[in-house]
Structures are given as structure tokens and as C-alpha cells.
Design an enzyme around this catalytic site. Structure first.
Site, PDB file in Angstrom:
ATOM      1  CB  SER A 139       4.237   8.149  23.552  1.00 50.55           C
ATOM      2  OG  SER A 139       4.277   7.528  24.792  1.00 50.55           O
TER       3      SER A 139
ATOM      4  NE  ARG B  98       9.349   6.294  -3.969  1.00 53.66           N
ATOM      5  CZ  ARG B  98       9.105   6.326  -5.260  1.00 53.66           C
ATOM      6  NH1 ARG B  98       7.895   6.644  -5.828  1.00 53.66           N
ATOM      7  NH2 ARG B  98      10.036   6.529  -6.205  1.00 53.66           N
TER       8      ARG B  98
ATOM      9  CB  ALA C 159       0.160   4.508   7.467  1.00 55.14           C
TER      10      ALA C 159
ATOM     11  CD  GLU D  20       5.677   4.087  16.757  1.00 53.31           C
ATOM     12  OE1 GLU D  20       4.721   3.194  17.479  1.00 53.31           O
ATOM     13  OE2 GLU D  20       6.087   5.141  17.015  1.00 53.31           O
TER      14      GLU D  20
ATOM     15  CD  GLU E 293      -2.933  -1.193   2.546  1.00 51.27           C
ATOM     16  OE1 GLU E 293      -2.336  -1.730   3.551  1.00 51.27           O
ATOM     17  OE2 GLU E 293      -3.744  -0.374   2.415  1.00 51.27           O
TER      18      GLU E 293
ATOM     19  CE  LYS F  93      26.626   6.247  14.552  1.00 49.61           C
ATOM     20  NZ  LYS F  93      27.449   6.609  13.543  1.00 49.61           N
TER      21      LYS F  93
ATOM     22  NE  ARG G 110       8.167   0.502  22.299  1.00 53.27           N
ATOM     23  CZ  ARG G 110       8.066  -0.256  23.576  1.00 53.27           C
ATOM     24  NH1 ARG G 110       6.723  -1.089  23.227  1.00 53.27           N
ATOM     25  NH2 ARG G 110       8.606  -0.308  24.676  1.00 53.27           N
TER      26      ARG G 110
END
Length: 344
Positions: free
Chosen positions: A320, A223, A264, A279, A221, A304, A317
Site C-alpha cells: 500500500s 470471469r 474482486a 488480493e 462470481e 517475474k 498483494r
């Protein structure tokens, strides 16, 4: 003459008014053709060795079809059809997998990929860009840009329309080959030279460049850039940008293992092993600092991203609260440490 060839193909294509090749269609390219076929082709076409692009007349195609009837029925049938062509014919014989030297050679290399005869970075594409003319891809095929305005006028004077779909060096793959067992929602988003594995679905916003592709089955979905090869059962989320090399023939391959999920608007600049997850919105380059956590969430080491490239079962991820990029694994801290220090 008897020798081993890397590849051979008989094609029909388009030339401009100066006789320069714009594109070539090979219905049945061959990898490692048999010695009898090579000997027959060499005799009929005057092939003397090396990598050669040979203009082929209708008469030569007819004679070669007869010579191949008892050797390769499929190639004989193709040459019988080519012998009836009103478009220019060409034969390309490659003794070795070297950088392409002509436009027909470049198109053969792209066909080998889309016909699934070689995988991305499995054939030399060094220096391919200058050999691919930038042309107008129209409802009447490839048109030289210097001849386009006149062709458009000619069409209008006949009450017709010459529709230009794109202006590019690469045509869409499906005008040349549709691999078995695939779904492609928008064919304009898959270039010739893409390798699309059995069971692959490419959604409307998916894009696959040349010298890139999927092992399949899986869903694309986002590239898939040049140099990227996506493993079986992987899902590239909408809008993701999987970063590989920007041109064919490079030495860098960004592979994505089986069962991976790239969310996404995410992107990677390192290869992934199997069953990895990136994520949504997270972009990982080789130099990204990554806090590696054990299965209890404790910090093991900051490395790294290139140091964990190709490892299996990773969850990448962004924290947050701190914004730090984290990597969690099902492996124990001791096992992971051994892997990390093996890279140092």
C-alpha cells in the site's frame, strides 16, 4: 469392421436452406466406445475409418437402434427416438482426437467438454472458430443470419414474435446439457464447451467460456476465460478476470488449484497452486515483477511472476505504500529459494 474409436455420437440438429449445419445436439456422446458398438455403427452407416461426419436417415437410425439393443440399451433407446425426428440427423465417428473438420465434429468436441467426458484442453479444438457459424439464437432455435429477416417477417404475419436472444458462434450450455449438481444463476453466461464440475455455483455476474471450467465444488462470481481450469474449493471474486488463452486449442493452460481465492477485480495470467490468494484489484501477468517475502516479511528475491507459477500457499498483494507487488509464503526463505532457482 472392428476398430477402436476416440468418440462417437448420434445427433439431431439444424441446417440452413442450403443444407449447411448451424448446430447439432448430442444427447449421449460417447468417449472410447466399445468395439461391438463401433462394429454395429460401421455396418449400419457405411463407416470406412478415420474421422467422418455421416448424414443419417431415419431408417438407418431405426436399424441401428435394433442392432444395439443387446449391446448398449441407452444408445439404442436414443436412436429409437432419433428415428422419429423431422429434423436432420447426423452421426460423427472420430478415430482419433484430431482438429475438427466439420461443424458436427466441432459440436461433438464441445459436448464432450460440457458432458464432463474430457477436461479443458483435454481434446483438440484447433481451428474450431471457422467451423462454428455465427447464427441468431432464438426462441425457435438457431436461425441463419441470412434467413433471419424473412423468418422475423413470417412470425409477425402470424401474429407471433421471433425473439433473438443472442447472435454468436456459441450457444448457451444449458440448451444442450445441464451437468448434475450445479447452480447457474444466469444460464446465458455459460457457453457450450464449458466444463462445470459437481458442486459449482455460478453467480449472476459469473461467466465461463468454452474450453474452460471448474473442478468443483466452488463459487464463480467473476470471469473464467478460455483455457482456465479452476480447482476445487476456489472462489473467484466478483468482477475478477482470470486470463487464460483467448481461443481454444492453444498450448497455454491457466489452472487454479484447490482452495484459492481471487478477489474482486483481480486477474491472473499465471497458473496458481493450491490455497493461493490474490488480493482484490491486483492483476498479475507472467511478466509482473514480484517481490518475494519470507514468513517474516523479509525480501528474498525479486522475480517475474512466471517464476512462481503453480506454487502452493502464496499470498499475492500490492504494498500500500510502495505499490510493489509482493508475494508472501508460509515456506521458509531457504525452501523458496530452492524453488526459485530450480526455475532459472
Amino acid at each position: 469392421m472392428s476398430q477402436t474409436l476416440y468418440s462417437i455420437a448420434f445427433g439431431v440438429g439444424t441446417q440452413n436452406r442450403q443444407g449447411a449445419w448451424l448446430e447439432v445436439f448430442y444427447a449421449q456422446p460417447l468417449l472410447a466406445p466399445g468395439a461391438e458398438l463401433v462394429a454395429a455403427a460401421s455396418s449400419a452407416l457405411g463407416y470406412t475409418g478415420g474421422n467422418q461426419t455421416l448424414a443419417m436417415t431415419n431408417h438407418q437410425a431405426h436399424d441401428l437402434a435394433g442392432a444395439l439393443k443387446q449391446i448398449d440399451a441407452a444408445q439404442a433407446a436414443l436412436l429409437t427416438r432419433l428415428a422419429e425426428s423431422r429434423k436432420p440427423l447426423v452421426a460423427v465417428l472420430l478415430a482419433e482426437d484430431a482438429a475438427p473438420a466439420t461443424t458436427p465434429e466441432a459440436y461433438l468436441k464441445l459436448h464432450l467438454l460440457s458432458h464432463r467426458l474430457v477436461k479443458p484442453h483435454g481434446t483438440s479444438l484447433a481451428g474450431i472458430f471457422p467451423l462454428l457459424p455465427n447464427v441468431a439464437w432464438t426462441n425457435e432455435g438457431a436461425v441463419d443470419l441470412g434467413e433471419l429477416a424473412e423468418r422475423q417477417l413470417e412470425a409477425r404475419l402470424k401474429g407471433e414474435l421471433l425473439e433473438v436472444f443472442s447472435v454468436d458462434k456459441f450457444p448457451k450450455m444449458t440448451d444442450y446439457v445441464v451437468p448434475s449438481g450445479v447452480r447457474i444463476a444466469d444460464t446465458a453466461r455459460v457457453r457450450l464447451g464449458a466444463y462445470i464440475g459437481e458442486g459449482t455455483t455460478i453467480m449472476h455476474e459469473g461467466f465461463v467460456n468454452f474450453n474452460a471450467g471448474t473442478a468443483g465444488p466452488g463459487m464463480i462470481e467473476g470471469r473464467v476465460s478460455a483455457g482456465v481450469f479452476v480447482g476445487k474449493g476456489s472462489d473467484l471474486g466478483g468482477g475478477c478476470s482470470t486470463m487464460g488463452t483467448l481461443s481454444g486449442g492453444g498450448n497455454i493452460v491457466i489452472s487454479v488449484g484447490e482452495g484459492c481465492l481471487i478477489g474482486a477485480n483481480a486477474g491472473i495470467g499465471i497458473p496458481l497452486g493450491d490455497r493461493c490468494t490474490v488480493e482484490s484489484g491486483l492483476y498479475i501477468t507472467a511478466g509482473t515483477k514480484v517481490a518475494v517475502l519470507d514468513d517474516q516479511g523479509n525480501l528474498v528475491e525479486v522475480v517475474k511472476a512466471r517464476d512462481i507459477a503453480g506454487q502452493n500457499d502464496l499470498l499475492l498483494r500490492r504494498n500500500s505504500q510502495s505499490g510493489a507487488v509482493e508475494c508472501k509464503t508460509n515456506k521458509t526463505a531457504i525452501e523458496l529459494n530452492a524453488v526459485l532457482h530450480a526455475h532459472n
